[in-house]
Design a protein around this motif. Structure first.
Motif, PDB file in Angstrom:
ATOM      1  N   TRP A 129       0.394  -0.955  -0.101  1.00 55.19           N
ATOM      2  CA  TRP A 129      -0.241  -0.182  -0.173  1.00 55.19           C
ATOM      3  C   TRP A 129       0.529   0.826   0.245  1.00 55.19           C
ATOM      4  O   TRP A 129       0.622   2.357  -1.077  1.00 55.19           O
ATOM      5  CB  TRP A 129      -0.361  -0.056   1.214  1.00 55.19           C
ATOM      6  CG  TRP A 129      -2.012   1.301   1.217  1.00 55.19           C
ATOM      7  CD1 TRP A 129      -2.958   1.615   0.722  1.00 55.19           C
ATOM      8  CD2 TRP A 129      -1.337   2.491   2.075  1.00 55.19           C
ATOM      9  NE1 TRP A 129      -3.616   2.601   0.419  1.00 55.19           N
ATOM     10  CE2 TRP A 129      -2.269   3.019   1.243  1.00 55.19           C
ATOM     11  CE3 TRP A 129      -0.457   2.584   2.799  1.00 55.19           C
ATOM     12  CZ2 TRP A 129      -2.533   4.500   2.430  1.00 55.19           C
ATOM     13  CZ3 TRP A 129      -0.527   4.113   3.335  1.00 55.19           C
ATOM     14  CH2 TRP A 129      -2.213   4.848   2.974  1.00 55.19           C
ATOM     15  N   SER A 130       2.172   1.282   1.142  1.00 58.19           N
ATOM     16  CA  SER A 130       2.488   2.783   0.799  1.00 58.19           C
ATOM     17  C   SER A 130       3.603   2.997  -0.430  1.00 58.19           C
ATOM     18  O   SER A 130       3.801   3.830  -0.926  1.00 58.19           O
ATOM     19  CB  SER A 130       4.002   3.015   2.047  1.00 58.19           C
ATOM     20  OG  SER A 130       3.138   2.505   3.416  1.00 58.19           O
ATOM     21  N   ALA A 131       4.150   1.651  -1.066  1.00 59.31           N
ATOM     22  CA  ALA A 131       4.362   1.501  -2.278  1.00 59.31           C
ATOM     23  C   ALA A 131       3.892   1.997  -2.920  1.00 59.31           C
ATOM     24  O   ALA A 131       4.038   3.089  -4.522  1.00 59.31           O
ATOM     25  CB  ALA A 131       5.383   0.418  -2.531  1.00 59.31           C
ATOM     26  N   GLU A 132       2.538   1.494  -3.444  1.00 58.42           N
ATOM     27  CA  GLU A 132       1.897   2.347  -4.455  1.00 58.42           C
ATOM     28  C   GLU A 132       1.215   3.485  -4.277  1.00 58.42           C
ATOM     29  O   GLU A 132       0.955   4.852  -4.976  1.00 58.42           O
ATOM     30  CB  GLU A 132       0.103   1.410  -4.333  1.00 58.42           C
ATOM     31  CG  GLU A 132       0.486   0.047  -4.716  1.00 58.42           C
ATOM     32  CD  GLU A 132      -1.214  -0.968  -4.738  1.00 58.42           C
ATOM     33  OE1 GLU A 132      -0.909  -1.874  -5.019  1.00 58.42           O
ATOM     34  OE2 GLU A 132      -1.851  -0.427  -3.285  1.00 58.42           O
ATOM     35  N   ILE A 133       0.843   4.020  -3.125  1.00 60.05           N
ATOM     36  CA  ILE A 133       0.566   5.424  -2.425  1.00 60.05           C
ATOM     37  C   ILE A 133       2.348   7.033  -2.781  1.00 60.05           C
ATOM     38  O   ILE A 133       1.804   7.784  -3.845  1.00 60.05           O
ATOM     39  CB  ILE A 133      -0.090   5.791  -1.083  1.00 60.05           C
ATOM     40  CG1 ILE A 133      -0.854   4.855  -0.431  1.00 60.05           C
ATOM     41  CG2 ILE A 133       0.118   7.327  -0.964  1.00 60.05           C
ATOM     42  CD1 ILE A 133      -1.729   5.024  -1.361  1.00 60.05           C
ATOM     43  N   TYR A 134       2.785   5.969  -3.222  1.00 59.09           N
ATOM     44  CA  TYR A 134       3.837   6.485  -2.855  1.00 59.09           C
ATOM     45  C   TYR A 134       4.722   7.184  -4.482  1.00 59.09           C
ATOM     46  O   TYR A 134       4.763   7.659  -5.213  1.00 59.09           O
ATOM     47  CB  TYR A 134       5.039   6.097  -2.861  1.00 59.09           C
ATOM     48  CG  TYR A 134       6.672   6.747  -3.046  1.00 59.09           C
ATOM     49  CD1 TYR A 134       8.067   7.636  -2.584  1.00 59.09           C
ATOM     50  CD2 TYR A 134       7.430   6.097  -4.362  1.00 59.09           C
ATOM     51  CE1 TYR A 134       8.764   8.305  -2.657  1.00 59.09           C
ATOM     52  CE2 TYR A 134       8.623   7.067  -5.157  1.00 59.09           C
ATOM     53  CZ  TYR A 134       8.812   7.636  -3.642  1.00 59.09           C
ATOM     54  OH  TYR A 134      10.182   8.005  -4.772  1.00 59.09           O
ATOM     55  N   LEU A 135       3.982   5.399  -5.563  1.00 64.23           N
ATOM     56  CA  LEU A 135       3.908   5.622  -7.140  1.00 64.23           C
ATOM     57  C   LEU A 135       2.938   6.341  -7.682  1.00 64.23           C
ATOM     58  O   LEU A 135       3.534   7.256  -8.680  1.00 64.23           O
ATOM     59  CB  LEU A 135       4.010   3.906  -7.493  1.00 64.23           C
ATOM     60  CG  LEU A 135       5.373   3.542  -7.488  1.00 64.23           C
ATOM     61  CD1 LEU A 135       5.290   2.161  -7.783  1.00 64.23           C
ATOM     62  CD2 LEU A 135       6.478   4.110  -7.397  1.00 64.23           C
ATOM     63  N   LEU A 136       2.099   6.773  -6.787  1.00 64.43           N
ATOM     64  CA  LEU A 136       1.216   7.530  -7.212  1.00 64.43           C
ATOM     65  C   LEU A 136       0.932   8.969  -7.047  1.00 64.43           C
ATOM     66  O   LEU A 136       0.622   9.995  -7.685  1.00 64.43           O
ATOM     67  CB  LEU A 136      -0.390   7.282  -6.795  1.00 64.43           C
ATOM     68  CG  LEU A 136      -1.247   5.656  -7.149  1.00 64.43           C
ATOM     69  CD1 LEU A 136      -2.877   6.075  -5.919  1.00 64.43           C
ATOM     70  CD2 LEU A 136      -2.010   7.118  -8.829  1.00 64.43           C
ATOM     71  N   PHE A 137       1.332   9.461  -5.902  1.00 70.76           N
ATOM     72  CA  PHE A 137       1.144  10.607  -5.448  1.00 70.76           C
ATOM     73  C   PHE A 137       3.269  11.013  -6.289  1.00 70.76           C
ATOM     74  O   PHE A 137       3.033  12.383  -5.519  1.00 70.76           O
ATOM     75  CB  PHE A 137       1.392  11.316  -4.646  1.00 70.76           C
ATOM     76  CG  PHE A 137      -0.804  10.255  -4.054  1.00 70.76           C
ATOM     77  CD1 PHE A 137      -1.332  10.872  -4.738  1.00 70.76           C
ATOM     78  CD2 PHE A 137      -0.662   9.782  -3.074  1.00 70.76           C
ATOM     79  CE1 PHE A 137      -2.832  11.295  -4.425  1.00 70.76           C
ATOM     80  CE2 PHE A 137      -2.099   9.919  -2.914  1.00 70.76           C
ATOM     81  CZ  PHE A 137      -2.515   9.977  -3.596  1.00 70.76           C
ATOM     82  N   ALA A 138       4.226  10.943  -5.564  1.00 72.86           N
ATOM     83  CA  ALA A 138       5.600  11.630  -5.610  1.00 72.86           C
ATOM     84  C   ALA A 138       5.762  11.284  -7.026  1.00 72.86           C
ATOM     85  O   ALA A 138       6.414  12.004  -7.512  1.00 72.86           O
ATOM     86  CB  ALA A 138       6.579  10.324  -4.644  1.00 72.86           C
ATOM     87  N   GLU A 139       5.379  10.204  -7.818  1.00 63.50           N
ATOM     88  CA  GLU A 139       5.847   9.946  -9.526  1.00 63.50           C
ATOM     89  C   GLU A 139       4.857   9.753 -10.099  1.00 63.50           C
ATOM     90  O   GLU A 139       4.811  10.159 -11.173  1.00 63.50           O
ATOM     91  CB  GLU A 139       6.103   8.557  -9.652  1.00 63.50           C
ATOM     92  CG  GLU A 139       7.547   7.556  -8.615  1.00 63.50           C
ATOM     93  CD  GLU A 139       8.540   7.084  -9.581  1.00 63.50           C
ATOM     94  OE1 GLU A 139       7.658   6.019 -10.270  1.00 63.50           O
ATOM     95  OE2 GLU A 139       9.916   6.835  -9.135  1.00 63.50           O
ATOM     96  N   GLY A 140       3.344  10.114  -9.363  1.00 63.18           N
ATOM     97  CA  GLY A 140       2.579  10.347 -10.905  1.00 63.18           C
ATOM     98  C   GLY A 140       1.919   9.796 -11.894  1.00 63.18           C
ATOM     99  O   GLY A 140       1.831   9.984 -12.388  1.00 63.18           O
ATOM    100  N   ARG A 141       2.521   8.241 -11.491  1.00 64.69           N
ATOM    101  CA  ARG A 141       2.194   7.389 -12.561  1.00 64.69           C
ATOM    102  C   ARG A 141       0.859   7.299 -12.783  1.00 64.69           C
ATOM    103  O   ARG A 141      -0.575   6.899 -11.827  1.00 64.69           O
ATOM    104  CB  ARG A 141       2.747   5.547 -11.554  1.00 64.69           C
ATOM    105  CG  ARG A 141       4.020   5.966 -11.766  1.00 64.69           C
ATOM    106  CD  ARG A 141       4.917   4.179 -11.118  1.00 64.69           C
ATOM    107  NE  ARG A 141       6.662   4.676 -11.439  1.00 64.69           N
ATOM    108  CZ  ARG A 141       7.009   3.290 -11.931  1.00 64.69           C
ATOM    109  NH1 ARG A 141       6.431   2.747 -12.204  1.00 64.69           N
ATOM    110  NH2 ARG A 141       8.046   3.884 -11.602  1.00 64.69           N
TER     111      ARG A 141
END
Length: 198
Positions: A129-141
């Motif tokens: 979950w934390s990895a997904e949130i990071y990729l969504l909000f920090a990398e805009g994937r």
């Protein structure tokens, strides 16, 4: 994100209605890199206010951004005084060691979302979950889909007019046809969840 949501709304009338009720979500972008992941660790299972207080103490002790090498040379009691529990210190040290030792390059994660998640979960305390949130909000994937998130499940159920909250498996299946726009669907679900509809 608007274009992605419009593409989903064209397939799913429930999304079109949700956008009509609460509007488009505002952008939520964070800086990619070590500091954002450390903030994620600090904020786990505490209120926003408590996380902010711990972060202020950490920056007072370690300097702006809480550099990984500065964190690694501090002892347990010093970090405890800043508000980091034993468990969170273990997570923070895991992140700092991987960054300092070159075990992970947060500015060059694999392009494949699953491969990037696999690298991020090597950090203690960073689960899927934390990895997904990071990729969504920090990398805009654009196509990361945190189907295990309870709020996403609740709101996808509401938006689609389901009788009950879908399971993680069903939430994953429902979103298959929304590729490559699933990240926008998740952000819309959180926006819908956090907006009071009169």
């Amino acid at each position: 994100m608007r274009a992605s949501l419009d593409a989903i709304a064209a397939m799913e009338p429930g999304f079109a209605a949700a956008i009509g009720r609460v509007g488009y979500p505002p952008p939520r972008i964070r800086e990619p890199g070590y500091e954002t992941l450390l903030r994620t660790i600090v904020g786990q299972q505490v209120s926003v206010a408590a996380a902010a207080a711990v972060w202020r103490k950490l920056e007072a002790e370690l300097g702006a951004g809480c550099a990984p090498d500065a964190l690694l040379v501090r002892d347990f009691d010093t970090l405890r005084a800043c508000g980091l529990s034993r468990q969170k210190q273990g997570y923070a040290r895991s992140l700092a060691e991987l960054v300092v030792g070159g075990g992970i390059d947060l500015h060059d994660l694999p392009d494949d979302d699953e491969d990037a998640i696999a690298q991020l979960v090597r950090i203690k305390g960073i689960g899927r979950w934390s990895a997904e949130i990071y990729l969504l909000f920090a990398e805009g994937r654009p196509d990361v889909w945190p189907a295990g998130d309870l709020a996403v499940q609740i709101e996808i159920g509401r938006i689609l007019g389901l009788a009950e909250r879908p399971s993680e498996k069903l939430t994953r299946e429902l979103a298959e046809r929304w590729r490559p726009h699933r990240g926008a669907a998740a952000i819309m679900a959180w926006h819908h969840y956090n907006t009071e509809v009169l």
